[in-house]
Design an enzyme around this catalytic site. Sequence first.
Site, PDB file in Angstrom:
ATOM      1  N   LYS A 103       0.761  -1.365   0.063  1.00 55.21           N
ATOM      2  CA  LYS A 103      -0.013  -0.007   0.050  1.00 55.21           C
ATOM      3  C   LYS A 103       0.794   1.197   0.081  1.00 55.21           C
ATOM      4  CE  LYS A 103      -3.615  -0.336   2.628  1.00 55.21           C
ATOM      5  NZ  LYS A 103      -4.288  -0.541   4.002  1.00 55.21           N
ATOM      6  N   ARG A 141      -2.785   3.247   8.735  1.00 61.06           N
ATOM      7  CA  ARG A 141      -3.205   2.073   7.774  1.00 61.06           C
ATOM      8  C   ARG A 141      -1.975   1.387   7.617  1.00 61.06           C
ATOM      9  NH1 ARG A 141      -7.571   3.211   3.886  1.00 61.06           N
ATOM     10  NH2 ARG A 141      -8.257   5.174   4.149  1.00 61.06           N
ATOM     11  N   GLY A 170      -7.720  -7.191   4.807  1.00 65.01           N
ATOM     12  CA  GLY A 170      -8.388  -7.144   6.096  1.00 65.01           C
ATOM     13  C   GLY A 170      -8.009  -8.028   7.205  1.00 65.01           C
ATOM     14  N   MET A 227      -5.021  -7.035   8.984  1.00 63.66           N
ATOM     15  CA  MET A 227      -4.590  -6.327   9.880  1.00 63.66           C
ATOM     16  C   MET A 227      -5.255  -5.224  10.127  1.00 63.66           C
ATOM     17  SD  MET A 227      -0.363  -6.857   8.803  1.00 63.66           S
ATOM     18  CE  MET A 227      -0.817  -6.688   7.161  1.00 63.66           C
ATOM     19  N   ARG A 266      -3.812  -1.513  -5.716  1.00 65.08           N
ATOM     20  CA  ARG A 266      -2.826  -2.815  -5.520  1.00 65.08           C
ATOM     21  C   ARG A 266      -3.504  -3.689  -6.601  1.00 65.08           C
ATOM     22  NH1 ARG A 266      -6.126  -4.521  -0.135  1.00 65.08           N
ATOM     23  NH2 ARG A 266      -8.225  -5.161  -1.022  1.00 65.08           N
ATOM     24  N   HIS A 278     -16.233  -7.841   2.342  1.00 67.29           N
ATOM     25  CA  HIS A 278     -15.143  -8.681   2.647  1.00 67.29           C
ATOM     26  C   HIS A 278     -15.211 -10.134   2.329  1.00 67.29           C
ATOM     27  CE1 HIS A 278     -13.326 -11.577   5.827  1.00 67.29           C
ATOM     28  NE2 HIS A 278     -12.418 -10.680   5.621  1.00 67.29           N
ATOM     29  N   SER A 310      11.069 -43.115 -16.544  1.00 66.55           N
ATOM     30  CA  SER A 310      10.022 -42.411 -15.940  1.00 66.55           C
ATOM     31  C   SER A 310      10.140 -42.353 -14.554  1.00 66.55           C
ATOM     32  CB  SER A 310       8.849 -42.862 -16.729  1.00 66.55           C
ATOM     33  OG  SER A 310       7.861 -41.896 -15.835  1.00 66.55           O
ATOM     34  N   CYS A 360       6.224 -39.230 -13.701  1.00 71.16           N
ATOM     35  CA  CYS A 360       4.957 -39.539 -13.571  1.00 71.16           C
ATOM     36  C   CYS A 360       4.273 -39.702 -12.118  1.00 71.16           C
ATOM     37  CB  CYS A 360       4.626 -40.557 -14.337  1.00 71.16           C
ATOM     38  SG  CYS A 360       5.623 -42.343 -13.745  1.00 71.16           S
ATOM     39  N   TYR A 404       9.652 -34.417 -20.076  1.00 72.55           N
ATOM     40  CA  TYR A 404       8.302 -34.379 -19.887  1.00 72.55           C
ATOM     41  C   TYR A 404       7.859 -34.502 -18.472  1.00 72.55           C
ATOM     42  CZ  TYR A 404       7.859 -39.449 -19.748  1.00 72.55           C
ATOM     43  OH  TYR A 404       7.823 -40.782 -19.103  1.00 72.55           O
TER      44      TYR A 404
HETATM   45  C1  PEP Z   1       5.175 -43.777  -8.622  1.00 73.94           C
HETATM   46  O1  PEP Z   1       5.474 -44.429  -7.781  1.00 73.94           O
HETATM   47  O2  PEP Z   1       5.420 -42.430  -8.684  1.00 73.94           O
HETATM   48  C2  PEP Z   1       4.123 -44.147  -9.727  1.00 73.94           C
HETATM   49  C3  PEP Z   1       3.717 -43.244 -10.516  1.00 73.94           C
HETATM   50  O3  PEP Z   1       3.697 -45.440  -9.590  1.00 73.94           O
HETATM   51  P1  PEP Z   1       2.696 -45.737  -8.666  1.00 73.94           P
HETATM   52  O4  PEP Z   1       1.800 -44.717  -8.052  1.00 73.94           O
HETATM   53  O5  PEP Z   1       1.587 -46.393  -9.548  1.00 73.94           O
HETATM   54  O6  PEP Z   1       3.060 -46.733  -7.673  1.00 73.94           O
END
Ligand code: PEP
Length: 924
Positions: A23, A94, A103, A105, A340, A456, A808, A876, A896
Amino acid sequence: MPEKYVYSFNEGDGKNKHLLGGKGANLCEMTQIGLNVPPGFVITTATCLTYLADAKRTLPEGLMDDVKQYMQGIEKATGKLFGDPNNPLLVSVRSGSAMSMPGMMDTILNLGLNSQTLPGLIKQTQNERFGYDAYRRFIQLFGKVALGVADEHFDAHFEAIKKRAGVKVDVELTAAHLKEISELFLQVVKEQTGKPFPESVYEQLEIAIKAVFNSWMGKRAIDYRREFNITPAMANGTAVNIVAMVFGNMGNDCATGVGFTRNPGTGVNEMYGEYLVNAQGEDVVAGIRTPKPVQEMEKEMPELYRQLVELRNKLEGHYHEVQDYEYTIEKGRLYCLQTRNGKMNAAAMVRTSVDMVNEGLISKEQALLRVNPDQLEQLLHPRLDPNHVALVLAQGLPASPGAACGKCVFDADRAELLGRAGEKVILVREETKPEDIHGFFASQGILTSRGGKTSHAAVVARGMGKACVAGAEGITVDTRARQAIVAEHVIHEGDIITIDGSTGNVFIGEIPTIPPTFSEELKILLGWADAVAQLQVMANADTPAAARRAIEYGAMGIGLCRTERMFNDVDRLPIVVDMILANSPEERQAALDKLLPIQRGDFKEVFKVMSPRPVTVRLLDPPLHEFLPTELQLTEELNNLRQLQGTVKGVSTLLSTIRSSGQQPKDLPAPAAPFDERGEEIVSEVIAKKERMLRKVRELYEINPMLGHRGVRLGITYPEIYAMQIRGVLEAAAECIKENVEVNPEIMIPQVTTAQELVRVKTSVDTIKAEVEKKYGVQLHFKFGTMIEVVRACMRSAHLAEVAEFFSFGTNDLTQATFSFSREDAENKFLPLYNETGILQDNPFEVLDVKGVGQLMSMTVEWGRKKRSGLKVGICGEQGGHPGSIRFCHHIDLDYVSCSAPRVPVARLAAAQAKLLEDKYTID
Ligand code: PEP
Ligand code: MG
C-alpha cells in the site's frame, strides 16, 4: 537498527514493497505519477520488525520525533494542524505489508479527534452531524483496534439508539443521536479499559502505530500467512501509512467507493465497482449498507464518473495490471486512497491476460507469468447442471463464481470444526469479518445476507477461488438460533444448501453439477505456454474415457497408463481372481487367454484416442493380493455364508446378493431359473471359491507388501502375465497400423532394481514382437523403458540405460524409498506435525523433495544420458503436476512431466513459467 524509519509519499521508492509495504509503495508511486492522493508518509516494515523484536514493545527511539516532523509536512500540504481546535488535521493510520493480506491487519480512521478538535471540525465543515459521525466512528475503531474493546459493547448502544429513533440505517440518525452515541462510546471505553479515552492527539497516534505493528502478529494475520505460504522472504512486518483524511461522508456531493479496473469475476474490460454516497470507505467494505454499482454514478455524478474513468485508465496504463482501488470523493473532488494488483478468480486472470496482450498492454511472456498455475484448477470446478430444474430459494449477488454445496453453518468456528472432520459446509453469515477467515478455509462456499460484491466475504472468497453469494437480502440470518429464515422456510444448521456464485442463486438441497469446459482464452493462453515450454506435458490416464479428458486438457500423450486399473471393472475382476487362484500354469493361461482380448481392446481404444501421441503402458505393478478381498472380509463373509447355508430363505437371499454385486456372473443361474433347484449347489460353490481365496490371501500375505512381490518381480515369477500384457499392447498397435491409425506405444516396467530384470522382460518383448509382426504382417515401432522408483535404480541408471530407451521417475515410490516413509500411512500419521512444526517444509508426496529425491533424480539423468545420449526422461509421480516441482524437472532437463488430467493445464502453464524463469531458479 533501520537507518530511516519514515518516507513521505513524495520520496518513497514505489518499487520497494518489501520496505514500504504494497500500500505504502503504491501511495508513493501514485503520488509521484501525479494522481490525486491525499498527503502522507510511510513508516517502514523494518521499523515494525525492530518494534516487534523488543520484548517491552516500545517504539524505536527517535521514531516519534520523525513522525512529528513528517506530520508537519502533511500540515503544510493540507493547511490544517494536527490537534488544532480551529482547523484540525485528521489522519488515517493504515497497515500494509509487502504481500496483500486484505482485512487481515488493522487500520484506524479519523485519528486526531478529541473534545477540543471536534468543535473545530464541525466549524470547519459547517456540519455538526458529520462531526459527530466521524467522532463516534473513531472512538469505536480506536477502541476496538488500539484498546481492545469488543465491538459488541459499542454495537449494543448503537442499535438501541437506532431502535429508539425508529431508523433502519445510520444515515437517518441526526446529529443529536450521533452526539449521544459518541458520549456513550466514550463511557464504554472508560468502563472497559478503566481509563478515559486518550485526548492527546500524539498519544493517539503513538498507540495507533503500535496497534498496527502488533496486528502483524495477530491470529488472523498469522493464519492467513500460513494458509497462503507467505514467508518472511515475501513479506516481513507491516508498514504503517499515515495519510490525511478525506471525507466521503460530508454530504451528498461526497462518496466513497471501491473498484476494479476490470471485472474481477469475468475479466471483462469494463468499469466495475460499487460506491456509496455520503459514506466512509469502511461502510462499503464492511457491507453495512448495500452499495450501488458504479454504472449508476454515470447518471448520478457524471463529472465524477468521468474523473473515475480517467483514474482507472491511468492506473492500468501505469501498472500494466488490473488494479483494485479505493477512492473517496470529498466535496466534488476525487482522491485515490489505495491501489493494489487486483485479486481475481482464474477465469478473470486468464481472460485479462489474453485481452491485455491483445491491447498491447503486456507481452505474452508477462501474460504467462501473471497467472498462478495452481489457480487454473479453479476453472475445472463444476457448474450447476443448467438442465436441472430447481426452485431458487433466494438470490444474492454473484460474488465469486462456481457452485458449492454443503451443510449450513452459521459461525466460522463451527465451520472449521466440521470442515476439519471432513464435512462439506457452507458458511452462512449476515456479513463476514476478517476474523472469520478460518471458517472460509474450511468451507466449500460462503453465503451472506448483506454486503456487495466488494464486501469482505466476496473479496476473500474470490481470492481463494471459493464460491460466494453475497447480499442475499431475502435471507434473515439468526446466528444465535443457528438458523436462517427465507420467507416461510427455516434453514437449520446442518441442512444442505447449494449456492451458485456465478448467478447469485441459493437452493435448498444438493443440485447436480456438470464439469466446466475450457474457455477460448484459456486455450489461447495455454497455446502460448506450449510454444514457450521445453517440458512436454503428458497425462496419467488408464481408460479411454480418461484419455479423452486428457486430450481435452491438452495432454501431449499418456505418460503413465496403469494397466492394473483396467482390471478393476466388474467384468474383469473375476477373471483376474481366477488367474490369481490358478493352481497350475495351464489354469493361469486359461484366465490370461480371457484377459488378452479385453486388454487388447482397451489399448487399441486408448491408442486411437491418443493417436499419434505417445502412450506409455506400464505393465502390472501392485502385489496380487490387492485384487483379492482382505483376510478379515473373507473370514466374515464365510462365517455368514455358512450360517445361511441350508436354509431356503438364506439361499435365495444369498443368490440375489451375489447377483446384484455382479461379482460371479458365471456362477449364477439365469434369472428365471428356480433358485431352489441349484441354489444349494451354487452357494456351496461360492463357499468353496471363497475358501480358496482365503487360502490364497494367506499365501500371498507379506509383512511389507509395498516392498514385496510386486512390479517386475511379478513379471519375472509369472512371465505369462507380462507376456499377455505385452501381446495386448503389440497386437493393439498392429491392429491400429492396419487401420492406418498412427500409434506410438511405449512399454514401461515398474519397480526395476537391476538391468538383469529389464533384460529378461526385453527378451520376452522381442519374441512377442516377432510373433505379432508375423501374424499381422506389419512392422512395429515402440519404445521399451523403465520406471525409476527405487534407489538402486538411480544408482545403476547407467546400466539400466543400456537396455531402457526411456526412464520415468515414479516419485511416489521413490519418495517412499528415499525417506523410508510409507506412502500409505505417513500422511495420516506424522507428516502433518512435521509440516506444522517446520521439520519438513512440505509434504514430499505432494511437493517434490528437490534436495533429497531431486538429487537422486539429477544424478540418474546425468548417468543415464552419459550411457545413452538422448535418453528420454520424465516423471509420472503425483509431484509431476505440482508447479514448483515442475520447475525442478525443467532445471534437471527432463523431457516431460506426466500428471492427472485436471492438473494438465496447470502443468502446461507451469512448464512455460519454468522456462521463462529458468535463470532465476535456485535450490535454497
Ligand atoms: C510412482 O511410484 O510414482 C508411480 C507413478 O507409480 P504408482 O503410484 O502406481 O506406484
Ligand atoms: Mg510406483
